[in-house]
Write a protein that holds these residues in place. Structure first.
Motif, PDB file in Angstrom:
ATOM      1  N   GLY A 250       0.809  -1.200   0.000  1.00  0.00           N
ATOM      2  CA  GLY A 250       0.000   0.000   0.000  1.00  0.00           C
ATOM      3  C   GLY A 250       0.847   1.256   0.000  1.00  0.00           C
TER       4      GLY A 250
ATOM      5  N   LYS B 285       2.599   4.503   1.260  1.00  0.00           N
ATOM      6  CA  LYS B 285       3.128   4.780   2.581  1.00  0.00           C
ATOM      7  C   LYS B 285       3.378   6.267   2.762  1.00  0.00           C
TER       8      LYS B 285
ATOM      9  N   ILE C  65       2.963   3.017   6.947  1.00  0.00           N
ATOM     10  CA  ILE C  65       1.558   3.248   6.644  1.00  0.00           C
ATOM     11  C   ILE C  65       0.979   4.180   7.707  1.00  0.00           C
TER      12      ILE C  65
ATOM     13  N   ILE D 261      -5.858   1.705   4.749  1.00  0.00           N
ATOM     14  CA  ILE D 261      -4.913   0.586   4.617  1.00  0.00           C
ATOM     15  C   ILE D 261      -4.472   0.097   5.985  1.00  0.00           C
ATOM     16  N   TRP D 262      -4.211   1.032   6.917  1.00  0.00           N
ATOM     17  CA  TRP D 262      -3.804   0.665   8.280  1.00  0.00           C
ATOM     18  C   TRP D 262      -4.908  -0.117   8.977  1.00  0.00           C
TER      19      TRP D 262
END
Length: 281
Positions: free
Chosen positions: A236, A238, A244, A250-251
């Motif tokens: 993903g 960053k 992240i 995404i996290w």
């Protein structure tokens, strides 16, 4: 030539007669011993370890684990799980060294997180690709197995699964399920382009104490010929610090995956997951 997994479930196919026939065949014993030793070579264990043998059958592969001499890192302690009661009964009669568990790998790996140092599976996981009934989902069985296997291994632990896929679709289905569960995954082919080709799925679970090399399968098979490295895990976007961003979608998804692997119940992902709420006045 028909494949047994195409006709019957493993626990039905390997009844008392088939289990004894399988175990007493000198040809099968030699093949199993050879593939088990190859799996041990790929595990590259440097000290006595606790190993899970998935689809252990009558203990032919487990015997190889018990017989590793001290100057080669052994002997290892092993626990075997198999769906066939007849196979396990033969293993008990043969007085194998490992502990045995009657269990269906398609329903998961029923051990505490981080229990095992390593795992092997010889000629077993291709059975997960077949649906014996309309209620059986090969993708679901593969997902439960690899998620459970990942959880049962210590971080940095390795697993080697020798298997016989029917076709490229099965090969992809199996490797994709392993990668989705979080493994670094690589395929090693012995005797490629022949009818005796043997595939080994070599897996690493998370990081390790060797400078992070355990996260990448290339560290396991470095210097070996005929290796196909697969790692389709998503990377993903960053933040500038290389991490992240906490609280991002995404996290959140990554945290939910981690919780699911630990057996926790999490809320279903939707289009609202990770979306910032509008300020109310």
């Amino acid at each position: 030539m028909s494949r047994p997994e195409d006709t019957l479930a493993a626990d039905i196919h390997y009844d008392d007669v088939e289990a004894r026939k399988y175990t007493t065949s000198s040809r099968i014993k030699n093949i199993q011993a050879s593939m088990s030793l190859r799996a041990l070579e790929l595990l590259n264990l440097q000290s006595p370890s606790l190993i899970l043998d998935v689809g252990c059958g009558s203990g032919l592969s487990g015997e190889m684990l018990s017989s590793v001499p001290a100057d080669e890192g052994g002997p290892h302690v092993w626990v075997g799980m198999d769906i066939s009661a007849s196979m396990l009964d033969v293993a008990l009669q043969r007085d194998v060294d490992g502990d045995l568990l009657l269990a269906d790998m398609g329903q998961g790996v029923p051990f505490r997180a981080g229990t095992f140092d390593a795992a092997i599976s010889i000629s077993a996981i291709q059975w997960l690709c077949n649906a014996e009934s309309s209620e059986t989902s090969p993708s679901g069985r593969l997902s439960r197995f690899f998620n459970g296997l990942y959880a049962s291994l210590r971080r940095g632990g390795r697993a080697v699964c020798q298997f016989y896929p029917k076709n490229d679709a099965q090969r992809h289905m199996i490797t994709a399920a392993a990668v989705k569960a979080g493994f670094g995954a690589g395929i090693l082919e012995d005797d490629p382009e022949t009818k005796n080709v043997k595939l080994y799925l070599v897996l690493t679970a998370g990081g390790s104490a060797d400078g992070g090399k355990g996260q990448d399968i290339t560290g396991v098979v470095e210097g070996m010929d005929g290796v196909d490295v697969l790692d389709s895990r998503r990377r993903g976007p960053k933040s500038g610090k290389g991490e992240i961003k906490k609280g991002s979608k995404i996290w959140i998804l990554k945290k939910k995956e981690q919780m699911e692997r630990k057996g926790k119940i999490v809320k279903a992902t939707s289009k609202y997951t990770g979306r910032k709420r509008r300020v109310q006045f």
